[in-house]
Design an enzyme around this catalytic site. Structure first.
Site, PDB file in Angstrom:
ATOM      1  CB  SER A 134      -0.908   0.009   1.231  1.00 35.33           C
ATOM      2  OG  SER A 134      -1.504   1.276   1.426  1.00 35.33           O
ATOM      3  CE1 TYR A 159      -4.301  -2.067   4.698  1.00 35.85           C
ATOM      4  CE2 TYR A 159      -3.669   0.194   4.164  1.00 35.85           C
ATOM      5  CZ  TYR A 159      -3.984  -1.098   3.758  1.00 35.85           C
ATOM      6  OH  TYR A 159      -3.982  -1.415   2.425  1.00 35.85           O
TER       7      TYR A 159
END
Length: 330
Positions: A134, A159
């Protein structure tokens, strides 16, 4: 450490196959003739019915098993049955803000689940593992445009921390066991059938229904929005260009290399919806980043990654899909 022997490409296993990127990747693989098996746990982070409808619309001919990454025995049995030659690992607990509310879901899926995947790829002789990372890994230490050579040790959310940890674990397995692995740092992917918790769908649905939208950091944000077709081309390009046996692990940015002002992003949605947005300005959300921008030179050189879709062409189909799927007032 010698690399694992090459084996026939065989079946491609796609995890997170009912997810936004996963379903499109499954469709693209099938369209070019690959044998594909998928898995997804259909969790309720967002409506599982959307996931089932997505699969029915995009890849109805793909065999998708309902299975959780943390189920070690179930995963081992699946690998023994399918014997995948390559794996595209897209399954993960997604969402920056949700990681603040439910951290254990991220540990179970993104850490425990990823170690299970690495172990299976190692012991079952998978020829190439492509996995989703990501843009959020860049955190506070990054300077746009974000380069793969920049540090990723100052994440802004759990995350992001789990995604950075995944890259480190994949690197370790590559070094210790010769597992060929490619990590892909996705930059704000959008398109029809997208995730309903992300701004493209949130804003489109709200504008269509004449509901207010929350604009964080008072609109002073820039995002490298990347259309789904460009991302799928990058995933397949990376899959088809495994690392050299001497390298074994690589990481690439997959983004549009064209950050867009949040206010401009809203303007395009307003134009496609044919009505103005009711904007409510809010402070910056914990865990968010002010700007993202991908340096994609490395992916361009390795497998010809060249995104072609600006938001002016990519967002109107999203608004149209929201109108068709959810209805104007949904």
């Amino acid at each position: 450490m010698s690399s694992p022997p090459d084996r026939p490409t065989g079946t491609v296993l796609v995890t997170g196959a009912a997810g936004f990127i996963g379903a499109y990747v499954c469709r693209a693989l099938r369209a070019r003739g690959d044998a594909v098996v998928g898995l997804d746990n259909y969790n309720d982070y967002y409506d599982p019915q959307l996931k089932r409808d997505r699969v029915a619309a995009l890849c109805p001919d793909v065999d998708i098993r309902q299975l959780d990454l943390a189920d070690r025995d179930g995963m081992a049995a699946l690998f023994d049955e399918v014997r995948p030659g390559r794996v595209i690992h897209l399954a993960a607990q997604a969402g920056v803000r949700y990681s603040i509310e439910n951290p254990h879901a991220y540990v179970d899926s993104n850490l425990v689940g990823f170690v299970n995947m690495l172990e299976l790829c190692r012991h079952r002789g998978v020829g190439h593992l492509v996995y989703a990372s990501s843009s959020s890994v860049y955190g506070d230490s990054a300077t746009p445009p974000f380069s793969e050579d920049q540090r990723i040790d100052q994440p802004r959310s759990l995350y992001a921390a789990t995604k950075a940890a995944g890259e480190l674990m994949a690197h370790t397995y590559a070094q210790l066991y010769g597992l060929r692995a490619t990590g892909l740092r996705f930059f704000t992917v959008y398109g029809p059938w997208g995730r309903p918790d992300m701004a493209p769908l949130l804003f489109s649905r709200a504008v269509l229904a004449r509901r207010p939208i929350e604009v964080f950091n008072h609109g002073r944000m820039r995002r490298d929005f990347t259309f789904i077709d460009d991302i799928v081309a990058g995933v397949l390009g990376a899959l088809d260009a495994p690392p050299d046996p001497a390298a074994t692990h690589r990481v690439f940015n997959l983004g549009n290399h064209t950050p867009v002002e949040l206010e401009r992003f809203i303007e395009v949605i307003e134009s496609a919806a044919g009505r103005p947005a009711q904007k409510v300005y809010r402070p910056m959300q914990p865990g968010d980043m002010v700007e993202t921008m991908a340096d994609t030179a490395r992916a361009q050189a390795a497998f010809g990654f060249a995104p072609t879709t600006p938001i002016e062409r990519g967002l109107p189909p999203v608004v149209d899909w929201c109108r068709d799927y959810f209805g104007v007032a949904a």
